[in-house]
Design a protein around this motif. Structure first.
Motif, PDB file in Angstrom:
ATOM      1  N   LEU A 226      42.749  43.489  53.419  1.00  0.00           N
ATOM      2  CA  LEU A 226      42.436  42.779  52.174  1.00  0.00           C
ATOM      3  C   LEU A 226      43.706  42.441  51.401  1.00  0.00           C
ATOM      4  O   LEU A 226      43.827  41.348  50.834  1.00  0.00           O
ATOM      5  N   LYS A 229      45.496  39.380  52.416  1.00  0.00           N
ATOM      6  CA  LYS A 229      44.906  38.133  51.905  1.00  0.00           C
ATOM      7  C   LYS A 229      45.270  37.905  50.432  1.00  0.00           C
ATOM      8  O   LYS A 229      44.729  37.019  49.790  1.00  0.00           O
ATOM      9  N   ARG A 230      46.175  38.743  49.933  1.00  0.00           N
ATOM     10  CA  ARG A 230      46.629  38.672  48.542  1.00  0.00           C
ATOM     11  C   ARG A 230      45.480  38.911  47.563  1.00  0.00           C
ATOM     12  O   ARG A 230      45.339  38.226  46.547  1.00  0.00           O
ATOM     13  N   LEU A 231      44.649  39.891  47.897  1.00  0.00           N
ATOM     14  CA  LEU A 231      43.536  40.275  47.046  1.00  0.00           C
ATOM     15  C   LEU A 231      43.826  41.623  46.395  1.00  0.00           C
ATOM     16  O   LEU A 231      44.448  42.492  47.004  1.00  0.00           O
ATOM     17  N   CYS A 252      36.692  45.374  45.263  1.00  0.00           N
ATOM     18  CA  CYS A 252      37.511  44.165  45.340  1.00  0.00           C
ATOM     19  C   CYS A 252      36.794  43.025  44.610  1.00  0.00           C
ATOM     20  O   CYS A 252      35.603  42.781  44.843  1.00  0.00           O
ATOM     21  N   PHE A 254      37.021  38.941  43.817  1.00  0.00           N
ATOM     22  CA  PHE A 254      37.680  37.798  44.447  1.00  0.00           C
ATOM     23  C   PHE A 254      36.939  36.503  44.131  1.00  0.00           C
ATOM     24  O   PHE A 254      35.799  36.516  43.667  1.00  0.00           O
ATOM     25  N   ARG A 255      37.591  35.394  44.418  1.00  0.00           N
ATOM     26  CA  ARG A 255      37.001  34.078  44.229  1.00  0.00           C
ATOM     27  C   ARG A 255      36.025  33.759  45.364  1.00  0.00           C
ATOM     28  O   ARG A 255      36.045  34.387  46.417  1.00  0.00           O
ATOM     29  N   HIS A 258      37.071  33.247  49.133  1.00  0.00           N
ATOM     30  CA  HIS A 258      37.492  34.360  49.991  1.00  0.00           C
ATOM     31  C   HIS A 258      36.324  35.082  50.652  1.00  0.00           C
ATOM     32  O   HIS A 258      36.543  35.955  51.487  1.00  0.00           O
ATOM     33  N   ILE A 262      36.501  37.747  54.039  1.00  0.00           N
ATOM     34  CA  ILE A 262      36.271  39.175  53.799  1.00  0.00           C
ATOM     35  C   ILE A 262      35.116  39.685  54.658  1.00  0.00           C
ATOM     36  O   ILE A 262      35.177  40.771  55.237  1.00  0.00           O
ATOM     37  N   TYR A 285      45.622  37.308  38.069  1.00  0.00           N
ATOM     38  CA  TYR A 285      46.050  37.049  39.441  1.00  0.00           C
ATOM     39  C   TYR A 285      46.798  38.272  39.944  1.00  0.00           C
ATOM     40  O   TYR A 285      47.630  38.853  39.246  1.00  0.00           O
TER      41      TYR A 285
END
Length: 288
Positions: A226, A229-231, A252, A254-255, A258, A262, A285
């Motif tokens: 994860l 994926k820059r999460l 987590c 996220f937008r 993603h 995931i 962010y």
């Protein structure tokens, strides 16, 4: 330091004025292009102005000024001077847009067979304009101003009914004003509904996302994937009360974009338990 603060304040004021300018032009354009030529009213105080314009033959912009100015002045006095002034500027730009478009004889969307498209157009365009003002100032017209005044004097009151009463009144008045035609009332309702949907989507939908809670015995592997994926990921130590086993919970947020990747990661770990919920807005962010 003082000079920096002054420059910052000037930039803020200029940006506020820019928002009022853009929003006023967008909403005024929507009224002129779709609502006025097809004889249906927008909601709230603007709807009253539209009906008065239809009955008198005068440009709607003049009635926008007459109907809204006293309300916004009261907002300046009792609620917020800045908000009241910005609403006055916004309403002035909106009214001026309506007057100028009529003076230059700008083409309109006049229809008899496909009036539903006019309702959709008015709702989408005006809703977009409303959302810009609401995002910046928390108000976008007479209805919101009246609600803020009531909230100021009666903070314990639920003001949700104010919008309903104003919009319902416009629908009823429109029925009689436009020659007892149900089509005009229906168009007004459709316009109101679409505008509100657009406002809701623009205020929250563009930044909405998902929160995923993952219960697993393999936290390190999942977390690393994860993070790649820059999460942003948060890990908790938890205990399953059914199995009495110590496990890990990974959280987590996220937008929407993603979600697919995931889910593909989690398919590699069939022993994980996942719950997914939608969040209204995601701000910020994560950088590793």
């Amino acid at each position: 330091m003082k000079k920096e603060n002054v420059n910052k304040n000037i930039k803020t004021i200029l940006f506020d004025l820019f928002i009022c300018l853009i929003s006023g032009i967008i909403v005024g354009f929507a009224y002129y292009l779709f609502s006025t030529p097809n004889d249906f009213a927008p909601g709230g105080v603007s709807g009253i102005a539209s009906i008065l314009s239809y009955l008198s033959g005068w440009n709607m912009g003049y009635f926008m000024i007459i109907c809204n100015t006293p309300i916004f002045i009261l907002v300046c006095i009792f609620v917020s001077k800045k908000t009241g002034i910005m609403l006055l500027i916004y309403m002035g730009v909106q009214s001026l847009t309506l007057i100028i478009l009529e003076l230059i004889n700008c083409p309109v969307y006049k229809t008899t067979n496909n009036i539903i498209f006019a309702c959709i157009g008015a709702g989408i365009v005006s809703g977009f304009g409303f959302s810009i003002m609401l995002r910046r100032f928390g108000a976008s017209g007479g209805t919101y101003a009246i609600s803020s005044l009531i909230k100021h004097f009666k903070p314990e009151k639920n003001i949700a009914y104010v919008s309903f009463i104003l919009d319902a009144s416009v629908v009823i008045i429109a029925y009689f004003a436009y020659g007892r035609k149900f089509e005009n009332c229906i168009c007004t309702l459709i316009n109101l509904f679409i505008a509100n949907v657009v406002v809701d989507y623009m205020l929250a939908g563009l930044k909405s996302g998902y929160k995923m809670e993952i219960i697993t015995k393999n936290p390190d592997e999942i977390v690393e994937k994860l993070l790649s994926k820059r999460l942003g990921v948060t890990e908790f130590n938890v205990k399953g009360m059914y199995t009495r086993e110590d496990k890990f919970q990974i959280e987590c947020i996220f937008r929407k974009r993603h979600l697919g990747e995931i889910l593909r990661i989690l398919k590699e770990y069939p022993d994980t338990f996942v719950s997914l919920s939608q969040v209204k807005e995601v701000i910020g962010y994560f950088e590793r």
